[in-house]
Design a protein around this motif. Sequence first.
Motif, PDB file in Angstrom:
ATOM      1  N   THR A 167      -1.051   4.200   8.109  1.00 18.38           N
ATOM      2  CA  THR A 167      -1.534   2.887   8.498  1.00 18.38           C
ATOM      3  C   THR A 167      -1.612   2.808  10.015  1.00 18.38           C
ATOM      4  N   THR A 223      -2.678   0.437  13.556  1.00 21.38           N
ATOM      5  CA  THR A 223      -2.552  -0.966  13.935  1.00 21.38           C
ATOM      6  C   THR A 223      -3.930  -1.628  14.006  1.00 21.38           C
ATOM      7  N   SER A 234      -4.898  -4.439  15.200  1.00 18.84           N
ATOM      8  CA  SER A 234      -5.274  -5.109  16.450  1.00 18.84           C
ATOM      9  C   SER A 234      -5.815  -4.105  17.469  1.00 18.84           C
ATOM     10  N   SER A 282       3.628  -2.225   7.035  1.00 18.14           N
ATOM     11  CA  SER A 282       3.769  -3.294   8.029  1.00 18.14           C
ATOM     12  C   SER A 282       3.223  -2.948   9.415  1.00 18.14           C
ATOM     13  N   ASN A 283       2.986  -1.679   9.689  1.00 16.44           N
ATOM     14  CA  ASN A 283       2.423  -1.286  10.976  1.00 16.44           C
ATOM     15  C   ASN A 283       1.036  -1.907  11.213  1.00 16.44           C
ATOM     16  N   ILE A 284       0.357  -2.262  10.134  1.00 17.75           N
ATOM     17  CA  ILE A 284      -1.011  -2.775  10.212  1.00 17.75           C
ATOM     18  C   ILE A 284      -1.108  -4.010  11.123  1.00 17.75           C
ATOM     19  N   SER A 285      -0.050  -4.826  11.152  1.00 23.31           N
ATOM     20  CA  SER A 285      -0.140  -6.128  11.826  1.00 23.31           C
ATOM     21  C   SER A 285       0.485  -6.136  13.211  1.00 23.31           C
ATOM     22  N   PHE A 286       0.907  -4.974  13.680  1.00 24.62           N
ATOM     23  CA  PHE A 286       1.589  -4.923  14.976  1.00 24.62           C
ATOM     24  C   PHE A 286       0.742  -5.611  16.046  1.00 24.62           C
ATOM     25  N   ARG A 320       2.359 -12.068  11.158  1.00 27.04           N
ATOM     26  CA  ARG A 320       2.188 -10.699  10.640  1.00 27.04           C
ATOM     27  C   ARG A 320       2.268 -10.620   9.119  1.00 27.04           C
ATOM     28  N   ASN A 371       0.068  -8.342   6.564  1.00 22.74           N
ATOM     29  CA  ASN A 371       0.761  -7.314   5.783  1.00 22.74           C
ATOM     30  C   ASN A 371       0.512  -7.481   4.294  1.00 22.74           C
TER      31      ASN A 371
END
Lengths: 780, 222
Positions: free
Chosen positions: A467, A469, A471, A500-504, A509, A513
Amino acid sequence: MNILDNRSFLILDGGMGTMLQQGGLAPGAVPELLNLTDPARITAVHQSYIEAGAQAAYTNTFGANRLKMAKTGHSVTEIIGAAVKNARAAHPELVALDIGPIGQLLEPTGTLSFEEAYDIFREEIEAGKDADILVFETMTDLGEVRAGVLAAREHGGGKPVFVTMSFEENGRTFTGCDIVSMAVTLEGLGVDALGVNCSLGPDELLPIVEKLSRWTSLPIIVKPNAGLPDPATGRYDFDPERFAAAMTKFVPLGAVIFGGCCGTTPDHIRAAARAIRAMQPAKREIRIPPVVCSMTEAVVIDQPRIIGERINPTGKKRFQQALREKDMDYILEQAVQQVQAGAEILDVNVGLPGVDEPEMQKAAVLALQGITDAPLQIDTTDPAALEAGLRHFHGKAIVNSVNGEEKSLRTVLPLVKKYGAAVVGLTLDENGIPKTAEERFGIAERILSRALSLGIRREDVYIDCLTLTASAEQEGAAETLKALHRVKTELGLRTVLGVSNISFGLPARELVNRTFLTMALQEGLDLPIMNPNIESMTAAVRSFRLLAGYDKNSVDYIAAYGGEAPKAAAPASQVTLEQAVESGLAAQAAACTRTLLAENEPMEIVNGRLIPALDKVGAAFEAGKVFLPQLIGAAGAAQAAFEVIKQTLCETQGETVSSGTIVLATVKGDIHDIGKNIVKILLENYGYRVLDLGRDVPEETVADAVEREHVRLCGLSALMTTTLPSMERTIALLRERCPWCRVVVGGAVLTAEYAAKIGADFYAKDAKATVDAAKQVFAS
Amino acid sequence: MIRPSGIDRRETLRYMGMHGKPDAALEELLDKWEKRLLEELSPRYTHRIVPLSFMPEGILCVGTALVLTGGDIAGHLAGCGRAALLCVTLGHRGEHLRRHAGVCSPLEEMAVNGLENALVEQICDMAQEEILHTLSGVYATWRFSPGYGDLPISVQEDFLSALDAQRRLGVSLSSGGMLMPAKTVTAVIGLSEEPIAKGKRGCGSCDLRSRCLFRAKGEHCQ
């Protein structure tokens, strides 16, 4: 190797003990000693089985380990060496070195360490070097079996290894090991044949073997008792013909190795051999699905399963502090919380600069499997820590992770193969994470092909398409999902994703996620690595399982959400911290503390509010107005409050609260620790740092710990009169090596007079009294 | 396997050191764990009836290597020609769940410990009843365990061997001589063809009489 070696079936012998008892054996006599004192008698028993049709002779060495043989005055090497000769003298086709349970329980229920167990088996295996096969039988503890099988693999000269375990009618061994866990763990470790022996008769073992046959592709061994014993006489109820008829029922299930256990005689083996040899072995086509397990529970990856990610110090100061202080309780709490929230597998990452990671990984794995049934995922980049974790986990673990780099493939995959684990393959390599799905798919293929070439099963390779990020690289999300879909559909592999790394870097978040998790599940994600304590994430997985038809009749979903709505806890504002502590309300105590922290210094809360509240409960306890459960409830609530304070101090100042360090131990020989645990909680409530050495602690270990940190107070506990001498010895050693240290003692059998007699400074009649002793010592 | 329908709450509270009436939260906690323990534990027992031979060095359980030594057991078994050797265990799962409870909270650990202590005694009672039910015309003493009076716990090794308890129940001894799993009981029940004087178990014959908290409060444990 094919242990059957062109045979359709392999016939083993029957009961050795049964035959020796029939010939007369004094009560309490050690049957293994007959190998030396009456070798002709042993060879005669072997001969009677060979004449009856047995091809393999099990040596008369069931209990021939150093612990059980200590009292005989003969060495393991002597006894086993003679036993192998005695078996060989009967001219069987094969001599099997028979190894039974050690007779002591492994940690954490018992006190025997995995390493000691390994060494005991190693000695037996080396003593039996002239045997043809190594057999572990009547085993009930999968951890003990693993110690034996690893010793056999590492010291057995490549001899075939058989394992049979003893199951009860509920399909579990005494230690709780279930059939699937046994099968997948031991096949993974590379044993050559496995099955069941003892405990039950053939009829009761039939459903157990039926299940086993679906979960292993190995040759299956069946070695039952001659029915069930008569409770009054101890005689078994199956005559040879009935035994033989019952044994034939195992052939269609795929059993190919047959023998007898308690109550069986050469006549039983003769009848069974004749009946079985008239049959043809069953043709088996076994496909074992992707599955991982602990000793007690298997998790089949036939639907999305949650891997809890919280046992990981990255970015968590409180967790880092716990690791540095070797505070295992904190790690275990993370495990229990996650499993209660819905995690089915737990990721274990304990890597931190300055922490001995292999040691910590081993300690964490041992402690975790003592309190949870969830299988573990060993998460580390240190090969030594990886091996330490895999070696001590008594199930089938997941390795997190290997990647496409040559160095990683070369170091990680052989360990995966050796310990029979599953492995997560990350789709990155020397050039980093590829941008496109195509390239990531290519790395997945490469990892798979290397794994297959080492003999790792296709079903044991799980791929993480990584995954990125959103952003930073918005188009990355789609590429990840595309790669995941292709790995799932084209390679047919299970997929893993840390979501959860997707929403950093984004606000709110959890929303991102959850949506990404749902999208990934739809593309074929099997193993989300996530925080299960976030309810909406776990709910997404549960609802997906319902909507995709995995959760038949919505059973799990309703179990999770269909009950009464949880009673709302009283709002924190309605109770004071003091009331929460006095009433044992942990959640409220924590909430009050959080509120108080907005306007008060942490230590003000501890000294001005928490400790006076505890003192008040303590005084009421002394006066007989409240009882131990209330005192302990209050201690639990104070502990919750204290945890909030620790967390805050960690984040703001990086310092820990401590009024002083105290060493606690239950003395050598004693395994009772509930009293000591209560004392520990109470001392921690009062701000003391407790080095808990556990139970059954040798004198030297206590003195070492006190000496190392120049500890001023040591608490010793003993529950049994028989362990009081060991308390006395510990005190004597402390006096000699650490004269500065005061000693407080407690335990059910102690008295003030006895405490004084053995040289203790304080006698604590209860946990509260230990706190008083601590106050006195640290005030000076 | 024996499956009782519930765990004695009064006994549980007594083992927890709780003398008053528990509050609703504690009752709820005990309910939760009682249900789970009854679901997940597999309590078992094994026994053996042996003739007794009274010898100068102790009482030999004939057919085994077990010799029961000391004056207290001799008094207990006086007049008994046979005895039932009993071993009861809650099994390994009891240890696992107690450790698990300890991680949840100290009170939960204490609750599970209390429930398990009460349960193992209950299983002993049920086992004793089952055993005596199979024997007609005998009178039985109460259960006497190694460690009571001057019967040393060092007899546990021969006791377990006599019952083949490791193979039958998965029970063993630690290197320090403790029964494991911890919630395991061994006991001797004397059997006689003649009526036995009412059991004399009481505070007078108990090792803990000088510092027993129940006694201090004017109560007793059984």
